[in-house]
Scaffold this motif. Structure first.
Motif: not given
Length: 119
Positions: A44-48, A52-54, A58-59, A85-88
């Protein structure tokens, strides 16, 4: 009459709808997707288009969750899941609590409002 096996492979059940979100201080980044059944949080992250937008992300280093619960990139998704997608963390939550609980000088129970004027 359709059997359970045949309905499991029908076009309607061969895709799932998911949302990928990332909370930012200035607002939320989100994408709604249709993915093949059996897709993972990483898919899902890869397809979203998030990476590319961010490009600063790092993947292999992003943390993921589904509805607020941490998960791994290989977690299989269900229809209507929200992949987060969680922020540190900026500061360890335990340290933040310690700092908040640390008594401040001159405040709290038993503290006086200034020098004693009693004689």
């Amino acid at each position: 009459m359709p059997t359970p096996e045949s309905s499991a492979t029908s076009p309607a059940s061969s895709t799932i709808r998911v949302e990928v979100v990332h909370a930012l201080p200035q607002g939320a980044w989100r994408r709604r997707l249709r993915l093949p059944a059996g897709s993972t949080a990483g898919d899902a992250v890869a397809q979203s288009g998030f990476l590319a937008a961010h490009p600063e992300q790092s993947p292999g280093r992003i943390s993921l969750g589904i509805f607020g619960r941490r998960c791994h990139a290989d977690q299989v998704l269900a229809d209507q899941d929200r992949v987060e997608i969680l922020r540190p963390l900026e500061i360890d939550p335990m340290e933040r609590r310690r700092r908040r609980a640390r008594p401040r000088r001159g405040r709290g129970p038993g503290a006086t409002s200034g020098p004693s004027t009693s004689q």
